[in-house]
Design an enzyme around this catalytic site. Structure first.
Site: not given
Length: 488
Positions: A60, A93-94, A398
């Site tokens: 994550d 998020t990446t 998530d």
């Protein structure tokens, strides 16, 4: 000062400014390259060792960047970017960091061509607005009543996690949890504070469950042999202490003989007996006590009185959990004994302590809540070790955020680098109609997205061949971009 001296000083300032910009871009690209290999279903996990010796394994982006000790201001901005994405959307998020790194690399090449930073910024903003229009055009509307589409979105989010093999189990939990706290017909957003994730060791991830009621990880206080199972429970939530009061100022009491000691203990016993008697008079048989930092929330003597009154006591309720418990039980917390009245009690069919093993402790389960106002659910997260337990919690969060995004904007777009290729192609065609320096900047913007989509798409193509039985191709995308739904 002569003209040559002025010109030399101006040139030195320009070179210094350029060096600072390139240094900032280099720092941001370093952060982007760090998490780049964690992108997508074929992404690799990162192992991070904390100063205390604890080891964290996750892919994550927000979690990885939050653990890095970043010193450069621009690198910290990239970490904050990932954090903001985590708060706003929960997933991606990446991707947001990797795309930001690609755009900064494109900006670096434009700077080396001598284009002014302000021109690059304005062109990139125009490209971003156009990209939003392109994504809106290719988005497909979603009906929240169609559970299969929601499951697809949640499974896609979980497929890139450490617990991807459990996506078939965790995805329905995330979807059902969101649907329970919202009305699909009228909802425009979801408050994830209404969904409480309760972590408990001692089982496999398959044992994770959506609880129709409330689960607490605190133990039932049975020092004096009180009950651990209550049928037809009447639940009270208090924020005051069942212990002897303390003076407003710090003071000491000197006891000089046994008579004084006996009188002191007798007064304390009488006071606690009256408190418990007043609580029992309301009909309360399950008492939740907020954790106190000033003095003991309960004492052995008060627990003894509660046990004789057949009242189950659960102490050490955290302050941040009070609001959720109040909402799910449909009861108002009592701050003083005088305000603790029968109308402050919630009802439940059964409250029981559930043993999980000799070393694993227990949980308290509330089922059949009758006075609940609704709009709150609990998810009991299970795993065999602490590291996997934390990662499972992050993965479910998530997935919840992905479903929340579908509630906020009821549309889906293709995944597997298809959106990036679509935007890149449309921006490249649109740039030719503009001309000038702006065209060059927008073309570099499109090229950056294209390069990222190639990296992401190749990785997803391998995953698709191994895991997808069927996938269709978007007509205007590269052949390796398959139709995989994700939330916009």
């Amino acid at each position: 000062m002569t003209a040559p001296e002025t010109g030399g000083k101006q040139k030195a300032n320009d070179e210094k400014g350029q060096d600072v910009r390139l240094s900032n871009i280099l720092a941001a690209k370093a952060v982007s390259d760090t998490v780049r290999t964690s992108l997508g279903p074929k992404g690799m996990d990162k192992m991070i060792q904390e100063p205390r010796g604890e080891v964290l394994i996750s892919n994550d982006g927000a979690t990885i960047l939050s653990k890095l000790k970043l010193q450069h201001p621009t690198a910290k901005m990239m970490a904050e970017l990932s954090k903001a994405q985590d708060i706003e959307a929960g997933d991606g998020t990446t991707s947001v960091v990797v795309i930001a790194g690609a755009l900064l690399h494109a900006a670096e090449r434009l700077l080396k061509k001598g284009i002014h930073p302000q021109t690059i910024t304005e062109a990139f903003l125009q490209a971003a607005h156009k990209a939003e229009e392109v994504l809106d055009a290719v988005a497909q509307p979603v009906d929240l009543a169609d559970r299969e589409h929601l499951l697809q979105a949640a499974i896609t989010s979980l497929n890139s996690k450490v617990v991807s093999q459990e996506s078939e189990t965790l995805a329905p939990i995330a979807v059902d949890a969101v649907l329970k706290v919202t009305d699909p017909k009228t909802a425009a957003n979801v408050d994830l504070n209404d969904i409480r994730l309760v972590k408990k060791l001692g089982a496999t991830t398959d044992d994770t469950e959506l609880v129709d009621g409330l689960v607490l990880t605190q133990k039932v206080s049975r020092v004096a042999g009180g009950p651990s199972r209550i049928q037809d429970a009447k639940i009270g939530l208090i924020q005051f202490c069942l212990s002897a009061p303390k003076t407003d100022m710090e003071s000491n009491i000197q006891v000089r003989d046994y008579a004084q000691m006996d009188r002191l203990l007798r007064e304390e016993r009488t006071l606690l007996a009256k408190m418990v008697k007043q609580i029992a008079k309301t009909g309360c048989n399950v008492l939740l006590v907020q954790k106190s930092i000033l003095r003991d929330a309960v004492t052995d003597l008060s627990l003894d009185f509660c046990a004789k009154a057949k009242i189950m006591v659960v102490k050490d309720i955290e302050r941040e959990d009070i609001e959720f418990i109040s909402k799910i039980l449909g009861v108002e917390a009592a701050a003083t004994l005088d305000t603790f009245t029968p109308d402050k009690l919630a009802k439940a069919e059964l409250v029981m302590e559930e043993k999980l093993g000799s070393e694993l402790g227990s949980i308290v389960r509330f089922t059949g809540l009758q006075s609940s106002k609704g709009g709150c659910v609990s998810v009991l997260v299970r795993a065999s070790n602490q590291m996997l337990l934390d990662e499972t919690e992050r993965s479910i969060h998530d997935a919840l955020c992905v479903v929340r995004s579908l509630v906020k904007k009821k549309a889906l777009i293709a995944g597997g680098a298809a959106p990036e290729m679509e935007v890149a192609q449309k921006l490249d065609a649109w740039a030719r109609t503009i001309g000038g320096i702006t065209q060059v900047c927008i073309e570099h913007y499109a090229e950056a997205l294209e390069l990222e989509s190639i990296l992401h798409g190749d990785r997803d193509r391998e995953w698709a061949k191994e895991n997808c039985k069927q996938f269709c191709i978007h007509s205007s995308c590269m052949p390796y971009a398959f139709w995989r739904f994700i939330s916009i």
